[in-house]
Design a protein around this motif. Structure first.
Motif, PDB file in Angstrom:
ATOM      1  N   THR A  75       0.797  -1.237   0.000  1.00 45.24           N
ATOM      2  CA  THR A  75       0.000   0.000   0.000  1.00 45.24           C
ATOM      3  C   THR A  75       0.822   1.277   0.000  1.00 45.24           C
ATOM      4  O   THR A  75       0.290   2.351  -0.251  1.00 45.24           O
ATOM      5  CB  THR A  75      -0.949   0.026   1.210  1.00 45.24           C
ATOM      6  OG1 THR A  75      -0.171  -0.088   2.415  1.00 45.24           O
ATOM      7  CG2 THR A  75      -1.944  -1.123   1.135  1.00 45.24           C
ATOM      8  N   GLY A  76       2.111   1.200   0.309  1.00 43.02           N
ATOM      9  CA  GLY A  76       2.886   2.441   0.335  1.00 43.02           C
ATOM     10  C   GLY A  76       4.277   2.224   0.891  1.00 43.02           C
ATOM     11  O   GLY A  76       4.716   1.095   1.121  1.00 43.02           O
ATOM     12  N   GLY A  77       4.978   3.331   1.126  1.00 43.23           N
ATOM     13  CA  GLY A  77       6.295   3.292   1.743  1.00 43.23           C
ATOM     14  C   GLY A  77       7.350   2.645   0.863  1.00 43.23           C
ATOM     15  O   GLY A  77       7.248   2.613  -0.362  1.00 43.23           O
ATOM     16  N   ASP A  78       8.397   2.127   1.513  1.00 47.26           N
ATOM     17  CA  ASP A  78       9.504   1.493   0.799  1.00 47.26           C
ATOM     18  C   ASP A  78       9.024   0.357  -0.093  1.00 47.26           C
ATOM     19  O   ASP A  78       9.517   0.178  -1.211  1.00 47.26           O
ATOM     20  CB  ASP A  78      10.530   0.940   1.791  1.00 47.26           C
ATOM     21  CG  ASP A  78      11.350   2.026   2.454  1.00 47.26           C
ATOM     22  OD1 ASP A  78      11.255   3.185   2.024  1.00 47.26           O
ATOM     23  OD2 ASP A  78      12.077   1.709   3.415  1.00 47.26           O
ATOM     24  N   LYS A  80       6.195  -0.167  -1.681  1.00 45.72           N
ATOM     25  CA  LYS A  80       5.590   0.295  -2.934  1.00 45.72           C
ATOM     26  C   LYS A  80       6.651   0.857  -3.870  1.00 45.72           C
ATOM     27  O   LYS A  80       6.629   0.607  -5.083  1.00 45.72           O
ATOM     28  CB  LYS A  80       4.526   1.350  -2.648  1.00 45.72           C
ATOM     29  CG  LYS A  80       3.835   1.862  -3.904  1.00 45.72           C
ATOM     30  CD  LYS A  80       2.764   2.894  -3.575  1.00 45.72           C
ATOM     31  CE  LYS A  80       2.098   3.416  -4.846  1.00 45.72           C
ATOM     32  NZ  LYS A  80       1.062   4.436  -4.546  1.00 45.72           N
ATOM     33  N   TYR A  81       7.569   1.619  -3.322  1.00 45.94           N
ATOM     34  CA  TYR A  81       8.662   2.201  -4.112  1.00 45.94           C
ATOM     35  C   TYR A  81       9.461   1.098  -4.801  1.00 45.94           C
ATOM     36  O   TYR A  81       9.724   1.137  -6.009  1.00 45.94           O
ATOM     37  CB  TYR A  81       9.553   3.005  -3.168  1.00 45.94           C
ATOM     38  CG  TYR A  81      10.532   3.958  -3.814  1.00 45.94           C
ATOM     39  CD1 TYR A  81      10.202   4.717  -4.935  1.00 45.94           C
ATOM     40  CD2 TYR A  81      11.802   4.133  -3.250  1.00 45.94           C
ATOM     41  CE1 TYR A  81      11.119   5.608  -5.484  1.00 45.94           C
ATOM     42  CE2 TYR A  81      12.711   5.021  -3.796  1.00 45.94           C
ATOM     43  CZ  TYR A  81      12.360   5.761  -4.907  1.00 45.94           C
ATOM     44  OH  TYR A  81      13.264   6.642  -5.447  1.00 45.94           O
ATOM     45  N   HIS A  82       9.828   0.071  -4.036  1.00 48.86           N
ATOM     46  CA  HIS A  82      10.604  -1.033  -4.590  1.00 48.86           C
ATOM     47  C   HIS A  82       9.773  -1.831  -5.600  1.00 48.86           C
ATOM     48  O   HIS A  82      10.309  -2.273  -6.629  1.00 48.86           O
ATOM     49  CB  HIS A  82      11.080  -1.948  -3.465  1.00 48.86           C
ATOM     50  CG  HIS A  82      11.978  -1.266  -2.487  1.00 48.86           C
ATOM     51  ND1 HIS A  82      12.070  -1.655  -1.151  1.00 48.86           N
ATOM     52  CD2 HIS A  82      12.814  -0.206  -2.617  1.00 48.86           C
ATOM     53  CE1 HIS A  82      12.925  -0.867  -0.539  1.00 48.86           C
ATOM     54  NE2 HIS A  82      13.390   0.020  -1.399  1.00 48.86           N
ATOM     55  N   ALA A  83       8.491  -2.004  -5.324  1.00 50.72           N
ATOM     56  CA  ALA A  83       7.634  -2.766  -6.232  1.00 50.72           C
ATOM     57  C   ALA A  83       7.497  -2.072  -7.583  1.00 50.72           C
ATOM     58  O   ALA A  83       7.501  -2.721  -8.639  1.00 50.72           O
ATOM     59  CB  ALA A  83       6.257  -2.967  -5.606  1.00 50.72           C
ATOM     60  N   LEU A  84       7.371  -0.747  -7.580  1.00 53.46           N
ATOM     61  CA  LEU A  84       7.242  -0.003  -8.832  1.00 53.46           C
ATOM     62  C   LEU A  84       8.532  -0.052  -9.643  1.00 53.46           C
ATOM     63  O   LEU A  84       8.510  -0.209 -10.868  1.00 53.46           O
ATOM     64  CB  LEU A  84       6.856   1.447  -8.544  1.00 53.46           C
ATOM     65  CG  LEU A  84       5.430   1.673  -8.081  1.00 53.46           C
ATOM     66  CD1 LEU A  84       5.270   3.066  -7.486  1.00 53.46           C
ATOM     67  CD2 LEU A  84       4.454   1.485  -9.246  1.00 53.46           C
ATOM     68  N   ILE A  85       9.666   0.089  -8.965  1.00 62.29           N
ATOM     69  CA  ILE A  85      10.955   0.002  -9.654  1.00 62.29           C
ATOM     70  C   ILE A  85      11.132  -1.400 -10.232  1.00 62.29           C
ATOM     71  O   ILE A  85      11.559  -1.578 -11.376  1.00 62.29           O
ATOM     72  CB  ILE A  85      12.099   0.366  -8.699  1.00 62.29           C
ATOM     73  CG1 ILE A  85      11.997   1.842  -8.293  1.00 62.29           C
ATOM     74  CG2 ILE A  85      13.457   0.079  -9.337  1.00 62.29           C
ATOM     75  CD1 ILE A  85      12.952   2.249  -7.185  1.00 62.29           C
ATOM     76  N   HIS A  86      10.778  -2.416  -9.432  1.00 60.05           N
ATOM     77  CA  HIS A  86      10.839  -3.791  -9.926  1.00 60.05           C
ATOM     78  C   HIS A  86       9.951  -3.971 -11.143  1.00 60.05           C
ATOM     79  O   HIS A  86      10.366  -4.591 -12.135  1.00 60.05           O
ATOM     80  CB  HIS A  86      10.392  -4.779  -8.841  1.00 60.05           C
ATOM     81  CG  HIS A  86       9.794  -6.022  -9.418  1.00 60.05           C
ATOM     82  ND1 HIS A  86      10.555  -7.055  -9.930  1.00 60.05           N
ATOM     83  CD2 HIS A  86       8.481  -6.376  -9.606  1.00 60.05           C
ATOM     84  CE1 HIS A  86       9.755  -8.000 -10.400  1.00 60.05           C
ATOM     85  NE2 HIS A  86       8.504  -7.618 -10.213  1.00 60.05           N
ATOM     86  N   ARG A 123      16.779   5.289  -4.021  1.00 61.49           N
ATOM     87  CA  ARG A 123      17.171   6.340  -3.087  1.00 61.49           C
ATOM     88  C   ARG A 123      15.960   7.176  -2.683  1.00 61.49           C
ATOM     89  O   ARG A 123      15.099   7.490  -3.496  1.00 61.49           O
ATOM     90  CB  ARG A 123      18.221   7.247  -3.722  1.00 61.49           C
ATOM     91  CG  ARG A 123      19.464   6.524  -4.223  1.00 61.49           C
ATOM     92  CD  ARG A 123      20.289   5.954  -3.082  1.00 61.49           C
ATOM     93  NE  ARG A 123      20.779   7.009  -2.210  1.00 61.49           N
ATOM     94  CZ  ARG A 123      21.905   7.685  -2.439  1.00 61.49           C
ATOM     95  NH1 ARG A 123      22.652   7.407  -3.496  1.00 61.49           N
ATOM     96  NH2 ARG A 123      22.297   8.632  -1.611  1.00 61.49           N
ATOM     97  N   GLU A 124      15.908   7.552  -1.413  1.00 62.95           N
ATOM     98  CA  GLU A 124      14.811   8.385  -0.910  1.00 62.95           C
ATOM     99  C   GLU A 124      15.209   9.841  -0.810  1.00 62.95           C
ATOM    100  O   GLU A 124      14.391  10.697  -0.499  1.00 62.95           O
ATOM    101  CB  GLU A 124      14.334   7.853   0.442  1.00 62.95           C
ATOM    102  CG  GLU A 124      13.740   6.457   0.348  1.00 62.95           C
ATOM    103  CD  GLU A 124      13.227   5.933   1.683  1.00 62.95           C
ATOM    104  OE1 GLU A 124      13.115   6.750   2.621  1.00 62.95           O
ATOM    105  OE2 GLU A 124      12.947   4.725   1.773  1.00 62.95           O
TER     106      GLU A 124
END
Length: 263
Positions: A75-78, A80-86, A123-124
Motif C-alpha cells: 500500500t505504500g512506503g519502501d 511500494k517504491y521497490h515494487a514499482l521500480i521492480h 534512493r529516498e
C-alpha cells in the motif's frame, strides 16, 4: 491495487530456501517445507537487483508461519517504491518492449567485456540535488558491487517512478550498444567547452531514453490499464501538469527534443 508481476518470493527456513515467481495475477506457489518458514519478497531477478538505498538488498518481509498462504497487499512506503521500480525493470527485461533489445544482461559478453548484474539503488533523497542517473563507471570502479542506476523519485506518483526507472535502464541499454560512442556522448554533454556541442550531445543523450520512457509508460498506464485519457507527466516539479512531452521545445529545454517519440 494491481498485480505485481514477476516478483521473486522466497520461503526461508534455516538453510532451506524455496522460490516462486508471481504471475500476471500476482499469484505464486512455492515448494513445501517442514515446520515454520518465513516468507520474503526479494526485489531481485537474475538480470537486476534493487537496493534499499545504495548497498542493501531490498526486501519485503512476510510472516513466519506453518502451512499458511500469504496474501500481501502493498500500500505504500519502501515496499511500494521497490515494487514499482521492480515492475518497470521486469517489464523492460521480460515483457513487451516493442522490438528493443534487452537492457544490459547479467553475464552477457558485450564488445567491452562481460556485464554483471545491474544494481538499481532506490534512493529516498537526492544528495547535492543530483537527479536519477546511470553510470557504468560506478560499477567498473567497484568490480560490480556498486549500483549503476540511482532512482531518486521517492514520493512521486507511481507512473513517474515507473517511467524514471525505464529512462535510466534505457541509458544503460544505450551504453551497451556502443560503449565507446556512448562515453563520447556523455563526455561532450558535460565537459565540452563549447555550449553548442554540449547542448547537441545532451539532446542526443536524453532524447532516446525519454522516447522509450514515454512508449513503455503509455503502454502500461494507458493501454494495459485501459485509461484512454491518460497522459504522461511533463516534469517532476509539478505533477498536476501532465503532457506527453510534446509541448516542450528546444528553447525551453536544451536537453530534450520530441523527435525520438515522433519517429
Amino acid at each position: 491495487n494491481v498485480p505485481v508481476t514477476g516478483a521473486q518470493v522466497l520461503m526461508r527456513q534455516w538453510f532451506t530456501v524455496r522460490q516462486g515467481i508471481t504471475d500476471g495475477n500476482g499469484n505464486f506457489s512455492i515448494g513445501s517445507v517442514r515446520g515454520k518458514a518465513k516468507y520474503v519478497l526479494q526485489w531481485e531477478r537474475y538480470n537486476y537487483s534493487i537496493r534499499n538505498g545504495s548497498f542493501f538488498q531490498a526486501e519485503t518481509q512476510g510472516p513466519n508461519v506453518k502451512q499458511q498462504a500469504w496474501y500481501p497487499t502493498i500500500t505504500g512506503g519502501d515496499d511500494k517504491y521497490h515494487a514499482l521500480i521492480h515492475q518497470a525493470a521486469h517489464d523492460y527485461y521480460y515483457g513487451h518492449r516493442f522490438g528493443l533489445i534487452s537492457p544490459p544482461m547479467n553475464n552477457q559478453v558485450y564488445s567491452f567485456g562481460r556485464q554483471s548484474q545491474i544494481k538499481i539503488a532506490a534512493r529516498e533523497t537526492a544528495p547535492w540535488g543530483v537527479p536519477s542517473s546511470y553510470s557504468h563507471i560506478r560499477s567498473d570502479l567497484t568490480f560490480g558491487l556498486s549500483a549503476q542506476i540511482h532512482i531518486k523519485a521517492w514520493g512521486r506518483d507511481s507512473d513517474e517512478v515507473y517511467g524514471t526507472t525505464i529512462h535510466e535502464l534505457s541509458h544503460a541499454l544505450h551504453s551497451v550498444l556502443d560503449r565507446g560512442s556512448y562515453d563520447n556522448i556523455v563526455r561532450d554533454s558535460f565537459l565540452s567547452t563549447d555550449s553548442q556541442v554540449r547542448n547537441r550531445n545532451r539532446r542526443l543523450l536524453e532524447t532516446w531514453p525519454t522516447a522509450v520512457e514515454i512508449l513503455l509508460t503509455l503502454d502500461r498506464y494507458k493501454t494495459k490499464f485501459n485509461k484512454p485519457s491518460y497522459s504522461i507527466y511533463q516534469n517532476a516539479t509539478n505533477n498536476n501538469y501532465r503532457n506527453n512531452y510534446q509541448t516542450k521545445t528546444i528553447s525551453s529545454d536544451n536537453s530534450y527534443t520530441p523527435i525520438g517519440y515522433d519517429m
